[in-house]
Design a protein around this motif. Sequence first.
Motif, short mmCIF file in Angstrom:
data_model
loop_
_atom_site.label_atom_id
_atom_site.label_comp_id
_atom_site.label_asym_id
_atom_site.label_seq_id
_atom_site.Cartn_x
_atom_site.Cartn_y
_atom_site.Cartn_z
N ARG A 48 -1.03 -2.37 10.22
CA ARG A 48 -2.46 -2.42 10.53
C ARG A 48 -3.07 -1.03 10.66
O ARG A 48 -4.29 -0.89 10.55
CB ARG A 48 -2.69 -3.19 11.83
CG ARG A 48 -2.39 -4.68 11.74
CD ARG A 48 -2.92 -5.41 12.95
NE ARG A 48 -2.34 -4.87 14.19
CZ ARG A 48 -2.87 -5.07 15.38
NH1 ARG A 48 -3.99 -5.75 15.51
NH2 ARG A 48 -2.28 -4.59 16.47
N TYR A 49 -2.24 -0.03 10.92
CA TYR A 49 -2.76 1.31 11.16
C TYR A 49 -2.10 2.31 10.21
O TYR A 49 -0.93 2.18 9.85
CB TYR A 49 -2.49 1.74 12.61
CG TYR A 49 -3.22 0.90 13.63
CD1 TYR A 49 -4.50 1.24 14.06
CD2 TYR A 49 -2.63 -0.24 14.17
CE1 TYR A 49 -5.18 0.47 14.99
CE2 TYR A 49 -3.30 -1.03 15.10
CZ TYR A 49 -4.57 -0.67 15.50
OH TYR A 49 -5.23 -1.44 16.42
N LEU A 50 -2.89 3.31 9.82
CA LEU A 50 -2.40 4.41 9.00
C LEU A 50 -2.78 5.70 9.71
O LEU A 50 -3.96 5.93 10.02
CB LEU A 50 -3.03 4.38 7.60
CG LEU A 50 -2.76 5.60 6.72
CD1 LEU A 50 -1.29 5.68 6.34
CD2 LEU A 50 -3.65 5.55 5.45
N LYS A 100 -11.74 4.58 10.22
CA LYS A 100 -11.28 5.54 11.22
C LYS A 100 -11.60 5.04 12.62
O LYS A 100 -12.69 4.55 12.88
CB LYS A 100 -11.94 6.91 11.01
CG LYS A 100 -11.49 7.96 12.02
CD LYS A 100 -12.30 9.24 11.86
CE LYS A 100 -11.86 10.29 12.87
NZ LYS A 100 -12.09 9.87 14.28
N ILE A 101 -10.63 5.18 13.52
CA ILE A 101 -10.89 4.85 14.91
C ILE A 101 -11.04 6.14 15.71
O ILE A 101 -10.86 7.24 15.20
CB ILE A 101 -9.78 3.95 15.49
CG1 ILE A 101 -8.43 4.66 15.49
CG2 ILE A 101 -9.69 2.65 14.70
CD1 ILE A 101 -7.34 3.88 16.19
N ILE A 102 -11.37 5.99 16.96
CA ILE A 102 -11.71 7.13 17.80
C ILE A 102 -10.48 8.02 18.02
O ILE A 102 -9.36 7.53 18.18
CB ILE A 102 -12.29 6.63 19.14
CG1 ILE A 102 -13.64 5.95 18.88
CG2 ILE A 102 -12.46 7.77 20.14
CD1 ILE A 102 -14.24 5.27 20.07
N ASN A 103 -10.71 9.33 18.04
CA ASN A 103 -9.62 10.28 18.22
C ASN A 103 -8.98 10.12 19.60
O ASN A 103 -9.63 9.68 20.56
CB ASN A 103 -10.13 11.71 18.10
CG ASN A 103 -10.67 12.02 16.73
OD1 ASN A 103 -10.21 11.48 15.73
ND2 ASN A 103 -11.65 12.90 16.67
N PRO A 104 -7.71 10.50 19.72
CA PRO A 104 -7.09 10.54 21.05
C PRO A 104 -7.87 11.45 21.99
O PRO A 104 -8.50 12.42 21.56
CB PRO A 104 -5.69 11.11 20.77
CG PRO A 104 -5.44 10.84 19.33
CD PRO A 104 -6.78 10.93 18.66
N ARG A 127 -6.67 -0.90 9.38
CA ARG A 127 -6.82 -1.56 8.07
C ARG A 127 -7.21 -3.02 8.25
O ARG A 127 -6.58 -3.75 9.02
CB ARG A 127 -5.50 -1.49 7.29
CG ARG A 127 -5.61 -2.12 5.90
CD ARG A 127 -4.27 -2.14 5.17
NE ARG A 127 -3.31 -2.98 5.85
CZ ARG A 127 -3.26 -4.31 5.71
NH1 ARG A 127 -4.14 -4.94 4.92
NH2 ARG A 127 -2.36 -5.00 6.35
N VAL A 128 -8.24 -3.41 7.56
CA VAL A 128 -8.60 -4.82 7.40
C VAL A 128 -8.68 -5.09 5.90
O VAL A 128 -9.55 -4.55 5.22
CB VAL A 128 -9.93 -5.16 8.08
CG1 VAL A 128 -10.29 -6.62 7.82
CG2 VAL A 128 -9.85 -4.90 9.58
N ASN A 129 -7.74 -5.86 5.40
CA ASN A 129 -7.60 -6.07 3.96
C ASN A 129 -7.46 -4.70 3.29
O ASN A 129 -6.55 -3.97 3.61
CB ASN A 129 -8.78 -6.89 3.42
CG ASN A 129 -8.83 -8.27 4.05
OD1 ASN A 129 -7.79 -8.90 4.27
ND2 ASN A 129 -10.02 -8.74 4.37
N TYR A 151 0.84 -1.20 0.00
CA TYR A 151 0.00 0.00 0.00
C TYR A 151 0.88 1.26 0.00
O TYR A 151 1.95 1.28 0.62
CB TYR A 151 -0.92 0.02 1.22
CG TYR A 151 -1.86 -1.16 1.28
CD1 TYR A 151 -3.07 -1.15 0.60
CD2 TYR A 151 -1.51 -2.30 2.01
CE1 TYR A 151 -3.92 -2.25 0.64
CE2 TYR A 151 -2.36 -3.40 2.06
CZ TYR A 151 -3.56 -3.37 1.36
OH TYR A 151 -4.40 -4.46 1.40
N LEU A 152 0.39 2.28 -0.70
CA LEU A 152 1.07 3.57 -0.76
C LEU A 152 0.04 4.64 -0.45
O LEU A 152 -0.99 4.74 -1.11
CB LEU A 152 1.65 3.79 -2.15
CG LEU A 152 2.26 5.17 -2.44
CD1 LEU A 152 3.47 5.42 -1.54
CD2 LEU A 152 2.64 5.29 -3.91
#
Length: 419
Positions: free
Chosen positions: A338-340, A362-366, A355-357, A293-294
């Motif tokens: 796994r994460y971007l 988006k996950i929850i903000n800090p 990332r899944v496949n 991935y890029l």
Amino acid sequence: MTSVTGYTTDKTKNIEDSTVISAFLTSVGNLVVQTKDGSQYNLGLLADNLQPSIGTTIVGLGSIDFPYEDVLVPEWNLGVENPKVTDPVNYITTNAYAAGWSPDGKYLASGGATTPFVMVHKRSGDTFTKLTDPATLPPGQVNGVAWSPNGQYLAVASGTTPFVVIYKRTSGTDTLVKLTDPATLPTGSAAGVSWSPDGTYLAVAHTTSPFVTIYKRSGDTFTKLTNPGTLPVTQGTGVSWSPNGVYLVVTHTGSPFITIYKRAGDVFTKLTNPGTLPAGIANGAAWSPDGQYLSIGHNTTPFVTIYKRAADVFTKLTNPATLPASSGLSTTFSPDGRYLAVGHASSPFVTVYFRVNDVFTKIINPLILPYGNGQAVAWSPDGIHLAMSLATAGLVNLVIYKSAMGPVADPASAVSLLA
């Protein structure tokens, strides 16, 4: 079972502890787990999966043996489990534009607009202590930093001639000594710098034609290579090598906004542009650790464009359902891919995807947001710390988050998978 946003929903499935390898919370608060066979299960809202006697404490990745089928929600999920570590005492006092970790994770370099222009902090646990400045400082604003793969060299992209400054770390010490400048310098202000994974090549993106300068290292000597046959069309804003050292991507200010080269020996040949280009000025690029991935951060919505590589062909993926809030200024993948993370120009200033496949969610903000524009984001090699250099004059311009890693022994802190 039914499909929900690409995952399998089965809140009553008896998933054994030992089969769960990861879990995370989506941006709407659903608990998703992944098992060793690659299956992902969306268990619905976290609150629906809590035993009545279990509090809302979310803990690190791991699994425990207990009468319940338990899994612990992993590292990059909720703000309370991604605490911002204590800010370093010393940092660039005006806008900061660069951040980069040494390959062993012991040193964090950052750079910005005011003297000393580059700083190096040494990490001990969650404490970051500024080292003594190099005897010879960069001559002006620093826009990029990169450690060599062996941690021996630190390359600095500067807005002032000689435009690239290379330091060598004295073996067994924390001292950085400036090397003699390359005989042929970049032709304009440098915006980014990147080492090939074997440390043989150093690429510099800059504002004046040829817009990218590539050096080959022999010992402490850096010799400019012949320019690629096809140059980027406008000023370079960033540069990044693929993990296998075969591909080099240069981001720039004019369409097609990215130029991707394939290396054969010392020769760099431009590849055919992707079928779908970034939507605007590109500010930087990052590869996933496997080179599949890029990611490109850019100024126009969707603000981040993610490509999947198949041989020499780069195909744009479907945009994430939740986009960064504004111009993507920087991107970085976690070391496990796994994460971007995308640094951007308005609150919350950083957006992290799981990332899944080929799907990026988006996950929850800090809990505590960065103080300003995410000019540079960099994951530590062990994936535990995420560092950001910020454009926030008068405020702390280097912030570091820590993931919540590792199992816990207290079953009362676990999240049950039973409905």
